[in-house]
Design a protein around this motif. Structure first.
Motif, PDB file in Angstrom:
ATOM      1  N   GLU A  46       0.997  -1.157  -0.117  1.00 14.22           N
ATOM      2  CA  GLU A  46       0.009  -0.014  -0.046  1.00 14.22           C
ATOM      3  C   GLU A  46       0.795   1.180   0.022  1.00 14.22           C
ATOM      4  O   GLU A  46       1.871   1.406   0.870  1.00 14.22           O
ATOM      5  N   GLY A  47       0.626   2.179  -0.927  1.00 17.62           N
ATOM      6  CA  GLY A  47       1.228   3.371  -0.941  1.00 17.62           C
ATOM      7  C   GLY A  47       0.766   4.467   0.120  1.00 17.62           C
ATOM      8  O   GLY A  47      -0.505   4.407   0.511  1.00 17.62           O
ATOM      9  N   VAL A  48       1.806   4.904   0.924  1.00 11.81           N
ATOM     10  CA  VAL A  48       1.258   5.674   2.211  1.00 11.81           C
ATOM     11  C   VAL A  48       1.374   7.228   2.126  1.00 11.81           C
ATOM     12  O   VAL A  48       0.509   7.859   2.453  1.00 11.81           O
ATOM     13  N   ALA A  49       2.621   7.710   1.555  1.00  8.79           N
ATOM     14  CA  ALA A  49       3.054   8.853   1.304  1.00  8.79           C
ATOM     15  C   ALA A  49       3.870   9.110   0.117  1.00  8.79           C
ATOM     16  O   ALA A  49       4.828   8.399   0.044  1.00  8.79           O
ATOM     17  N   TYR A  50       3.771  10.213  -0.599  1.00  4.67           N
ATOM     18  CA  TYR A  50       4.668  10.789  -1.600  1.00  4.67           C
ATOM     19  C   TYR A  50       4.969  12.062  -1.597  1.00  4.67           C
ATOM     20  O   TYR A  50       4.360  12.956  -1.200  1.00  4.67           O
ATOM     21  N   ILE A  51       6.323  12.289  -2.188  1.00  8.81           N
ATOM     22  CA  ILE A  51       6.696  13.788  -2.305  1.00  8.81           C
ATOM     23  C   ILE A  51       7.406  13.793  -3.540  1.00  8.81           C
ATOM     24  O   ILE A  51       7.981  12.838  -3.831  1.00  8.81           O
ATOM     25  N   VAL A  52       7.354  14.929  -4.216  1.00 12.28           N
ATOM     26  CA  VAL A  52       8.135  15.151  -5.647  1.00 12.28           C
ATOM     27  C   VAL A  52       9.522  15.378  -5.093  1.00 12.28           C
ATOM     28  O   VAL A  52       9.686  16.697  -4.262  1.00 12.28           O
ATOM     29  N   TYR A  53      10.507  14.874  -5.717  1.00  3.70           N
ATOM     30  CA  TYR A  53      11.871  15.200  -5.278  1.00  3.70           C
ATOM     31  C   TYR A  53      12.283  16.686  -5.638  1.00  3.70           C
ATOM     32  O   TYR A  53      11.821  17.079  -6.870  1.00  3.70           O
ATOM     33  N   GLY A  54      12.717  17.525  -4.530  1.00  3.69           N
ATOM     34  CA  GLY A  54      13.210  18.729  -4.955  1.00  3.69           C
ATOM     35  C   GLY A  54      11.973  19.782  -4.928  1.00  3.69           C
ATOM     36  O   GLY A  54      12.085  20.892  -5.320  1.00  3.69           O
ATOM     37  N   GLY A  55      10.711  19.290  -4.838  1.00  3.70           N
ATOM     38  CA  GLY A  55       9.609  20.135  -4.763  1.00  3.70           C
ATOM     39  C   GLY A  55       8.619  20.154  -3.554  1.00  3.70           C
ATOM     40  O   GLY A  55       9.276  19.716  -2.401  1.00  3.70           O
TER      41      GLY A  55
END
Length: 125
Positions: A46-55
């Protein structure tokens, strides 16, 4: 090639907190998507959390929204997952992962090319 190494897992009582870390090495570029996934025994990843690298754009699955915070330190090539108010159902192996490009537009696990070995989180009720 990107290498990832998670740390920070452990055992905690319900209501407690943990901070997971992921050390990254290799070539990671702006608009790559960095994510935390988890998998409990007998359940799908399950995907929990995501962030755009450098963003600054972040995304959370509903069950952790408001309790978990994803953050990055690009200078150190580190990714973090602050987990507060942990629940029994948060128990799982947690993985960090990197998807090439896409800016997290597609957050399905299949687009993440690089994975760490995982760190175990156990929450007792």
């Amino acid at each position: 090639q990107v290498q990832l190494q998670e740390s920070g897992g452990g055992s905690v009582q319900a209501g407690g907190s943990l901070r997971l870390s992921c050390a990254a090495s290799g070539a990671i570029y702006r608009n790559y998507c960095i994510g935390w996934f988890r998998q409990a025994p007998g359940k799908e990843r399950e995907g929990v959390a995501y962030i755009v690298y450098g963003g600054v754009s972040t995304y959370y699955t509903d069950s952790v929204n408001g309790r978990f915070t994803i953050a990055q330190d690009n200078a150190k090539n580190m990714l973090y997952l602050q987990m507060n108010n942990l629940k029994y159902e948060d128990s799982a192996m947690y993985y960090c992962a990197v998807a090439r490009g896409g800016s997290c537009g597609n957050r399905d696990a299949s687009v993440f090319a690089y994975w760490g070995q995982g760190t175990q989180v156990t929450v007792s009720s």
